[in-house]
Design an enzyme around this catalytic site. Structure first.
Site, PDB file in Angstrom:
ATOM      1  N   GLU A   1      -7.608  10.607 -14.190  1.00 40.02           N
ATOM      2  CA  GLU A   1      -7.807  10.693 -13.316  1.00 40.02           C
ATOM      3  C   GLU A   1      -6.511  12.321 -12.401  1.00 40.02           C
ATOM      4  O   GLU A   1      -7.521  13.036 -11.634  1.00 40.02           O
ATOM      5  CB  GLU A   1      -7.085   8.620 -11.898  1.00 40.02           C
ATOM      6  CG  GLU A   1      -8.976   8.702 -12.593  1.00 40.02           C
ATOM      7  CD  GLU A   1      -8.868   7.196 -11.575  1.00 40.02           C
ATOM      8  OE1 GLU A   1      -8.823   7.772 -10.354  1.00 40.02           O
ATOM      9  OE2 GLU A   1      -9.415   6.342 -11.763  1.00 40.02           O
TER      10      GLU A   1
ATOM     11  N   ASP B   1      -4.467   0.498  -9.683  1.00 46.22           N
ATOM     12  CA  ASP B   1      -6.065   0.566  -9.358  1.00 46.22           C
ATOM     13  C   ASP B   1      -6.075   0.024 -11.002  1.00 46.22           C
ATOM     14  O   ASP B   1      -7.360  -0.708 -11.041  1.00 46.22           O
ATOM     15  CB  ASP B   1      -6.573   1.323  -8.718  1.00 46.22           C
ATOM     16  CG  ASP B   1      -6.408   2.023  -7.572  1.00 46.22           C
ATOM     17  OD1 ASP B   1      -6.345   1.143  -6.737  1.00 46.22           O
ATOM     18  OD2 ASP B   1      -6.878   2.430  -7.513  1.00 46.22           O
TER      19      ASP B   1
ATOM     20  N   GLU C   1       0.572  -1.176  -0.278  1.00 45.26           N
ATOM     21  CA  GLU C   1       0.008   0.211   0.361  1.00 45.26           C
ATOM     22  C   GLU C   1       0.395   1.277   0.406  1.00 45.26           C
ATOM     23  O   GLU C   1       1.703   1.648   0.911  1.00 45.26           O
ATOM     24  CB  GLU C   1      -0.723  -0.154   1.585  1.00 45.26           C
ATOM     25  CG  GLU C   1      -1.984   0.697   0.739  1.00 45.26           C
ATOM     26  CD  GLU C   1      -3.048  -0.319   0.236  1.00 45.26           C
ATOM     27  OE1 GLU C   1      -3.144   0.230  -0.778  1.00 45.26           O
ATOM     28  OE2 GLU C   1      -3.342  -1.653   1.048  1.00 45.26           O
TER      29      GLU C   1
ATOM     30  N   GLY D   1     -12.800   2.609  -0.893  1.00 45.50           N
ATOM     31  CA  GLY D   1     -11.962   1.918  -1.691  1.00 45.50           C
ATOM     32  C   GLY D   1     -11.512   1.032  -2.097  1.00 45.50           C
ATOM     33  O   GLY D   1     -10.004   0.356  -1.842  1.00 45.50           O
TER      34      GLY D   1
ATOM     35  N   SER E   1     -13.703   3.538  -9.052  1.00 46.71           N
ATOM     36  CA  SER E   1     -13.623   4.863 -10.253  1.00 46.71           C
ATOM     37  C   SER E   1     -12.850   4.467 -11.028  1.00 46.71           C
ATOM     38  O   SER E   1     -12.711   4.699 -12.690  1.00 46.71           O
ATOM     39  CB  SER E   1     -12.559   6.357  -9.123  1.00 46.71           C
ATOM     40  OG  SER E   1     -11.401   6.071  -8.874  1.00 46.71           O
TER      41      SER E   1
ATOM     42  N   GLY F   1     -16.940   4.817  -2.862  1.00 43.25           N
ATOM     43  CA  GLY F   1     -16.447   5.467  -1.022  1.00 43.25           C
ATOM     44  C   GLY F   1     -15.738   4.136  -0.102  1.00 43.25           C
ATOM     45  O   GLY F   1     -15.245   4.692   1.196  1.00 43.25           O
TER      46      GLY F   1
ATOM     47  N   THR G   1       2.854   1.741  -2.258  1.00 42.19           N
ATOM     48  CA  THR G   1       3.872   1.694  -2.357  1.00 42.19           C
ATOM     49  C   THR G   1       3.967   2.072  -4.847  1.00 42.19           C
ATOM     50  O   THR G   1       5.117   2.161  -5.304  1.00 42.19           O
ATOM     51  CB  THR G   1       4.182   0.615  -3.083  1.00 42.19           C
ATOM     52  OG1 THR G   1       3.026  -0.819  -2.791  1.00 42.19           O
ATOM     53  CG2 THR G   1       4.435  -0.216  -1.497  1.00 42.19           C
ATOM     54  N   ASP G   2       2.828   2.569  -4.565  1.00 39.98           N
ATOM     55  CA  ASP G   2       2.656   2.105  -6.788  1.00 39.98           C
ATOM     56  C   ASP G   2       3.303   3.358  -6.534  1.00 39.98           C
ATOM     57  O   ASP G   2       4.151   3.566  -7.467  1.00 39.98           O
ATOM     58  CB  ASP G   2       1.154   1.900  -7.195  1.00 39.98           C
ATOM     59  CG  ASP G   2       0.039   3.104  -7.206  1.00 39.98           C
ATOM     60  OD1 ASP G   2       0.280   3.892  -5.509  1.00 39.98           O
ATOM     61  OD2 ASP G   2      -0.838   2.993  -7.281  1.00 39.98           O
TER      62      ASP G   2
HETATM   63  C1  GLA Z   1      -5.163   4.494  -3.554  1.00 40.44           C
HETATM   64  C2  GLA Z   1      -4.068   5.143  -4.695  1.00 40.44           C
HETATM   65  C3  GLA Z   1      -3.741   3.818  -5.912  1.00 40.44           C
HETATM   66  C4  GLA Z   1      -2.819   3.390  -5.176  1.00 40.44           C
HETATM   67  C5  GLA Z   1      -3.282   3.163  -3.161  1.00 40.44           C
HETATM   68  C6  GLA Z   1      -3.010   3.290  -1.973  1.00 40.44           C
HETATM   69  O1  GLA Z   1      -6.586   3.336  -4.568  1.00 40.44           O
HETATM   70  O2  GLA Z   1      -5.865   5.352  -5.980  1.00 40.44           O
HETATM   71  O3  GLA Z   1      -2.934   3.562  -6.651  1.00 40.44           O
HETATM   72  O4  GLA Z   1      -2.325   4.884  -4.011  1.00 40.44           O
HETATM   73  O5  GLA Z   1      -4.714   4.172  -2.837  1.00 40.44           O
HETATM   74  O6  GLA Z   1      -1.423   1.412  -1.749  1.00 40.44           O
END
Ligand code: GLA
Length: 398
Positions: A176, A188, A47, A138, A142, A136, A49-50
């Protein structure tokens, strides 16, 4: 408040499609050229990390966003959502700008605007959206929205035939970032478009290369606990985390924290002395990258206990070092563990949204009930529960 555990099941493609075609005829008129779907996701580990060029391990949900699309020759876009009656939008594609249109339409409009530039000629479309990814929560509703529209156009517009799914994911990230104003990092959109059914996807966000990882804990389920909390500070905080990581990179003389993978963490943190905030953020990112790779190895060994341990370590790091958890997420993790989950952690950006619990198959109902009770006992609204199985990427239904 309710005493019943509330489940959010996925809807089958076959159930949605006739309904969506009928709604298209009613609300837009005539028939669409086709119907597409793109999934939401959970992230098992990795998490924040992307956007630091690291690794993550998401998989696609069976919960999808659907869109019925018909191209039009006049360079105009009409976008209608079944979840937002009264918020339809119509306008010229070459007038689409950052934040205009805003709201949910920006995710679709941004994609259309970028793909029109890529096609080098006018692109127009009528789009009817039906989102079945909880919003909403998580779970990337989107990205499911932008990816379903993007795949439809890529498959319909002849000038986009050369755009593959890797490029399409980057188009959705730009939509986005630049049009919807969300500083999302790429995980995502990548999993929504490039998931492999039955697998988690090890994403190397340095170059977005992928390794499908078979889901090898067959005796276990991933239970998703949608806390239904959304703390309004979330958006600004996400951008703030990104900019602290960029500040740390400048201090450390690296282009990306990825360059520090395998480095001596104490030595790296020593070089950030005086910037405690950057030290904590960097410690999370470096340790999280290692946990992702360790978790993939543990999956290969079918070692549920170790997978669970790594999930909990990830949650603690996100809570204490990255500071993106909240009361509801901590409670979900704690309650699931007390009820016997092998591991649990928040998933996604944080400050609300969902937590995951790794649960033995026969224990799913009991853990769900225990989490539900724990929320009510704390005076919180009842969470929504869903079962996550690694599912298919974005696809055309018809
Ligand atoms: C959101 C962002 C992702 C990623 C996560 C955290 O989902 O859209 O790109 O950064 O938070 O890992």
């Amino acid at each position: 408040m309710t005493d019943e555990v509330r489940w959010s099941p996925a809807t089958a493609d076959e159930e949605i499609e006739p309904d969506l075609r009928a709604a298209f005829a009613r609300e837009i008129g005539g028939a669409p050229d086709g119907v597409w779907a793109a999934p939401g996701r959970i992230n098992l580990i990795g998490e924040h990390t992307d956007y630091n060029g690291g690794w993550c391990l998401p998989f696609a949900l069976a919960h999808r966003t659907y869109c019925a699309v018909r191209t039009r020759p006049d360079g105009r876009l009409r976008a209608v959502s079944r979840q937002a009656p009264g918020q339809a939008w119509e306008g010229e594609v070459d007038q689409i700008r950052t934040g205009s249109p805003g709201g949910w339409v920006a995710y679709v409009a941004g994609v259309v605007a970028i793909l029109a530039q890529r096609a080098g000629g006018p692109v127009g479309a009528d789009i009817l959206v039906d989102g079945r990814v909880p919003v909403g929560a998580g779970l990337s509703s989107s990205a499911a929205l932008s990816c379903s529209g993007a795949l439809a156009l890529a498959e319909l517009v002849p000038g986009l035939a050369a755009v593959d799914r890797a490029e399409l994911a980057q188009v959705c990230v730009r939509a986005e970032n630049d049009y919807a104003g969300a500083a999302t990092g790429g995980m995502d959109q990548t999993v929504s478009l490039r998931a492999v059914d039955g697998h988690a996807l090890l994403v190397d966000c340095d170059d977005f290369s992928l390794t499908p990882v078979p889901w090898t804990l067959p005796g276990h389920e991933v239970l998703v606990i949608d806390t239904r909390a959304h703390h309004s500070l979330a958006d600004g905080q996400y951008a703030a985390r990104r900019s602290t990581c960029e500040r740390a990179c400048r201090s450390l003389g690296v282009a990306s924290l990825r360059e520090l993978h395998g480095a001596d963490v104490d030595e790296v943190l020593g070089r950030l002395e005086g910037d405690g905030e950057a030290q904590r953020r960097v410690r999370h990112v470096l340790s999280e990258n290692t946990r992702v790779l360790d978790l993939v190895a543990a999956l290969g060994q079918e070692d549920a206990e170790e997978v669970g341990r790594l999930m909990v370590a990830s949650h603690v790091s996100l809570r204490d070092d990255y500071e993106v958890s909240c009361r509801e997420l901590d409670l979900a993790v704690e309650a699931a563990r007390q009820a016997g989950a092998a591991g649990a952690r928040m998933t996604g950006g944080g400050f609300g949204g969902s937590a995951l619990a790794l649960v033995r198959r026969g224990d799913v109902e009991d853990v769900a009930a225990a989490v539900h009770e724990a929320f009510l006992a704390e005076g919180l609204q009842a969470p929504h529960l869903l079962q996550a199985t690694p599912s298919a990427p974005a696809h055309r239904l018809s």
